[in-house]
Design a protein around this motif. Structure first.
Motif, PDB file in Angstrom:
ATOM      1  N   ASP A  64      -0.029  39.568  64.870  1.00 12.90           N
ATOM      2  CA  ASP A  64      -1.636  39.473  65.051  1.00 12.90           C
ATOM      3  C   ASP A  64      -1.983  38.577  64.266  1.00 12.90           C
ATOM      4  OD1 ASP A  64      -4.158  40.099  65.242  1.00 12.90           O
ATOM      5  OD2 ASP A  64      -3.840  42.333  65.425  1.00 12.90           O
ATOM      6  N   ASN A  65      -2.448  37.712  64.700  1.00 13.02           N
ATOM      7  CA  ASN A  65      -3.206  36.380  64.085  1.00 13.02           C
ATOM      8  C   ASN A  65      -4.429  36.520  63.905  1.00 13.02           C
ATOM      9  OD1 ASN A  65      -2.042  34.228  62.395  1.00 13.02           O
ATOM     10  ND2 ASN A  65      -2.466  32.742  63.952  1.00 13.02           N
ATOM     11  N   SER A  66      -5.239  37.362  64.185  1.00 16.07           N
ATOM     12  CA  SER A  66      -6.586  37.491  64.462  1.00 16.07           C
ATOM     13  C   SER A  66      -7.308  37.135  63.128  1.00 16.07           C
ATOM     14  CB  SER A  66      -7.025  39.039  64.495  1.00 16.07           C
ATOM     15  OG  SER A  66      -6.583  39.705  65.893  1.00 16.07           O
ATOM     16  N   MET A  67      -6.668  37.597  61.869  1.00 14.37           N
ATOM     17  CA  MET A  67      -7.438  37.118  60.650  1.00 14.37           C
ATOM     18  C   MET A  67      -7.546  35.679  60.298  1.00 14.37           C
ATOM     19  SD  MET A  67      -7.588  39.181  57.258  1.00 14.37           S
ATOM     20  CE  MET A  67      -7.892  40.720  57.851  1.00 14.37           C
ATOM     21  N   CYS A  68      -6.047  35.219  60.076  1.00 13.81           N
ATOM     22  CA  CYS A  68      -5.829  33.809  59.880  1.00 13.81           C
ATOM     23  C   CYS A  68      -6.326  32.947  60.970  1.00 13.81           C
ATOM     24  CB  CYS A  68      -4.468  33.657  59.639  1.00 13.81           C
ATOM     25  SG  CYS A  68      -4.029  34.010  57.773  1.00 13.81           S
ATOM     26  N   THR A  69      -6.181  32.904  62.196  1.00  9.95           N
ATOM     27  CA  THR A  69      -6.212  32.222  63.447  1.00  9.95           C
ATOM     28  C   THR A  69      -5.215  30.978  63.128  1.00  9.95           C
ATOM     29  OG1 THR A  69      -7.750  30.547  62.682  1.00  9.95           O
ATOM     30  CG2 THR A  69      -8.793  32.652  63.469  1.00  9.95           C
ATOM     31  N   PHE A  70      -5.050  30.232  64.225  1.00  3.58           N
ATOM     32  CA  PHE A  70      -4.113  29.026  64.394  1.00  3.58           C
ATOM     33  C   PHE A  70      -4.453  27.986  63.338  1.00  3.58           C
ATOM     34  CE2 PHE A  70      -6.667  29.656  68.016  1.00  3.58           C
ATOM     35  CZ  PHE A  70      -7.557  28.643  67.921  1.00  3.58           C
ATOM     36  N   VAL A  71      -5.881  27.976  62.798  1.00  2.88           N
ATOM     37  CA  VAL A  71      -6.221  26.822  62.198  1.00  2.88           C
ATOM     38  C   VAL A  71      -5.703  26.878  60.584  1.00  2.88           C
ATOM     39  CG1 VAL A  71      -8.403  26.236  63.279  1.00  2.88           C
ATOM     40  CG2 VAL A  71      -8.579  27.732  61.485  1.00  2.88           C
ATOM     41  N   SER A  72      -5.164  28.182  60.253  1.00  2.00           N
ATOM     42  CA  SER A  72      -4.821  28.475  59.083  1.00  2.00           C
ATOM     43  C   SER A  72      -3.143  28.830  58.883  1.00  2.00           C
ATOM     44  CB  SER A  72      -5.544  29.675  58.549  1.00  2.00           C
ATOM     45  OG  SER A  72      -4.857  30.192  57.168  1.00  2.00           O
ATOM     46  N   GLN A  73      -2.835  29.309  60.128  1.00  2.98           N
ATOM     47  CA  GLN A  73      -1.482  30.103  60.066  1.00  2.98           C
ATOM     48  C   GLN A  73      -0.982  29.934  61.411  1.00  2.98           C
ATOM     49  OE1 GLN A  73      -0.233  33.638  57.889  1.00  2.98           O
ATOM     50  NE2 GLN A  73      -0.705  34.477  59.753  1.00  2.98           N
ATOM     51  N   LYS A  74       0.454  29.595  61.701  1.00  2.00           N
ATOM     52  CA  LYS A  74       0.993  29.428  62.952  1.00  2.00           C
ATOM     53  C   LYS A  74       2.462  30.028  63.032  1.00  2.00           C
ATOM     54  CE  LYS A  74      -0.621  24.807  63.713  1.00  2.00           C
ATOM     55  NZ  LYS A  74      -1.897  25.030  64.661  1.00  2.00           N
ATOM     56  N   PRO A  75       2.071  31.627  63.413  1.00  2.00           N
ATOM     57  CA  PRO A  75       3.420  32.568  63.358  1.00  2.00           C
ATOM     58  C   PRO A  75       4.654  31.897  64.376  1.00  2.00           C
ATOM     59  CG  PRO A  75       1.182  33.736  63.727  1.00  2.00           C
ATOM     60  CD  PRO A  75       0.900  32.402  63.875  1.00  2.00           C
ATOM     61  N   LEU A  76       4.362  31.070  65.595  1.00  2.00           N
ATOM     62  CA  LEU A  76       5.282  30.862  66.281  1.00  2.00           C
ATOM     63  C   LEU A  76       6.093  29.883  65.512  1.00  2.00           C
ATOM     64  CD1 LEU A  76       3.797  30.481  69.901  1.00  2.00           C
ATOM     65  CD2 LEU A  76       4.881  32.563  68.724  1.00  2.00           C
ATOM     66  N   ASP A  77       5.679  28.766  64.761  1.00  2.00           N
ATOM     67  CA  ASP A  77       6.359  27.928  63.851  1.00  2.00           C
ATOM     68  C   ASP A  77       7.092  28.572  63.029  1.00  2.00           C
ATOM     69  OD1 ASP A  77       4.948  26.013  65.416  1.00  2.00           O
ATOM     70  OD2 ASP A  77       3.841  25.134  63.820  1.00  2.00           O
ATOM     71  N   LEU A  78       6.459  29.839  62.443  1.00  2.00           N
ATOM     72  CA  LEU A  78       7.505  30.589  61.525  1.00  2.00           C
ATOM     73  C   LEU A  78       8.458  31.547  62.115  1.00  2.00           C
ATOM     74  CD1 LEU A  78       4.356  31.342  59.214  1.00  2.00           C
ATOM     75  CD2 LEU A  78       6.096  29.990  58.569  1.00  2.00           C
TER      76      LEU A  78
END
Length: 382
Positions: free
Chosen positions: A175-189
């Motif tokens: 759930d990337n709601s708080m960071c959003t993709f401008v801060s954190q990219k879960p798929l890259d991790l």
């Protein structure tokens, strides 16, 4: 392409083809499309629940922003979680979830447990040994977490959890709601799915509720899209448009809010009636190195612990600029007591395990002048 460039010109970067060269993708606010008039088109549309040009344009932006194969936009944030569960879970499956999870996720898993025999195991994802122990001893269908967690603001090592998930052949969703993709990219991790509520920082104005599910692979994306269509979870074209209005300013808003939140967090630490202030950008934050490694912007959400419930209620009731509201990431600042509001469906044992009680306040910092916010908090704490 850098994220600022991607979001600055949505029509061009979404691959949307408009014969009139609209600077922002148009709203196709229609239920159906005439198939006879689409001969020769690259994409054929028939019914907006299945596909819609406006929605597809935003989905293309989100897929690019998250570095995923494809995206499905949903009509609420919880619908994004729901379609994820419908896609990857079947009766009798087990889900491994970070103990500090969003209240809506907890409620939905409780419903699924009662209705579809879905078992949920909660554990502390900051302890990798505990996570591996559960993966080793149980047949886990899905590993699920947020980072930072809500509202305890624990930072989860997403790369490490992804390694463990793959070791035990389990899907991993963030759930990337708080960071959003401008801060954190879960798929890259290493995550398989990144989903998020666009109600919050992404739209940024508190004017629309919506969500999105971004899949890493074509196979997973096709499954998510099938179930979203089957269950009718699609976001309306008008809500897509409202959501998109926040995107060009997203990174600049989040940077400004982070700067303001850090000043306010330092200020709040000076009050004796506040026992603790959690904010991942504070130098004394326990996981600050992981936060720096994993996030480029710290989302402007603080969690503070007052000395008692009376002090918490006094703070909330005496502020003038902070509304008593659920949600976070909007242009207006807000306070909430999670135990009574966003996490009210959690059991007392669940709240106790997270260290959350009626003296715990979640603070979302908006775009007001920082000094005005500090002055307001100061007078409310006197």
């Amino acid at each position: 392409m850098k994220i600022e460039t991607l979001l600055a010109n949505l029509a061009q970067n979404s691959g949307f083809k408009d014969p009139y060269g609209a600077s922002h993708f148009p709203i196709y606010n229609t239920a159906t499309f005439d198939l006879k008039k689409q001969e020769g088109n690259d994409t054929i549309y028939d019914y907006s629940r299945s596909d819609n040009p406006t929605r597809n344009a935003l989905e293309n932006i989100f897929a690019k922003a998250e570095n995923g194969f494809g995206c499905v936009c949903t009509n609420t944030g919880i619908a994004a979680i729901s379609v994820l569960f419908e896609t990857v879970l079947k009766n009798g499956d087990t889900v491994l979830v970070e103990n500090d999870s969003y209240g809506g996720t907890y409620r939905l898993l409780k419903v699924l447990a009662e209705k579809n025999d879905i078992k949920t195991i909660y554990t502390d994802f900051t302890n990798l040994n505990l996570v591996e122990e559960e993966l080793k001893n149980n047949e886990i269908a899905l590993v699920l977490c947020e980072s930072p967690t809500n509202p305890s603001l624990k930072i989860i090592d997403l790369e490490a959890i992804a390694v463990l998930s793959k070791k035990y052949n389990t899907l991993f969703a963030v759930d990337n709601s708080m960071c959003t993709f401008v801060s954190q990219k879960p798929l890259d991790l290493g995550a398989d799915i990144s989903f998020f509520s666009t109600t919050k920082f992404i739209s940024g104005h508190g004017s629309v509720i919506a969500g999105a599910v971004v899949s890493k692979t074509e196979e997973l994306h096709k499954k998510v899209r099938f179930y979203a269509n089957a269950y009718g979870n699609a976001q309306s074209p008008m809500d897509v448009f409202l959501t998109s209005l926040g995107l060009p300013t997203l990174i600049y808003r989040m940077k400004a809010q982070e700067e303001s939140a850090l000043k306010i967090a330092k200020f709040l630490k000076t009050f004796p009636q506040i026992k603790s202030v959690k904010f991942p950008a504070l130098e004394d934050f326990e996981q600050i190195e992981l936060a720096k490694k994993q996030m480029s912007i710290v989302p402007a959400v603080l969690t503070i612990q007052l000395e008692n419930e009376e002090a918490a209620n006094k703070l909330i009731n005496n502020t003038k600029l902070f509304g008593k509201k659920v949600s976070f990431g909007t242009s207006d600042s807000r306070l909430e007591i999670p135990a009574q509001m966003s996490h009210a469906t959690n059991s007392k044992d669940s709240l106790d395990s997270k260290g959350i009680d009626n003296a715990t306040i979640r603070v979302s910092i908006g775009l007001e002048n920082t000094e005005d916010l500090i002055e307001d908090l100061s007078q409310a704490l006197q």
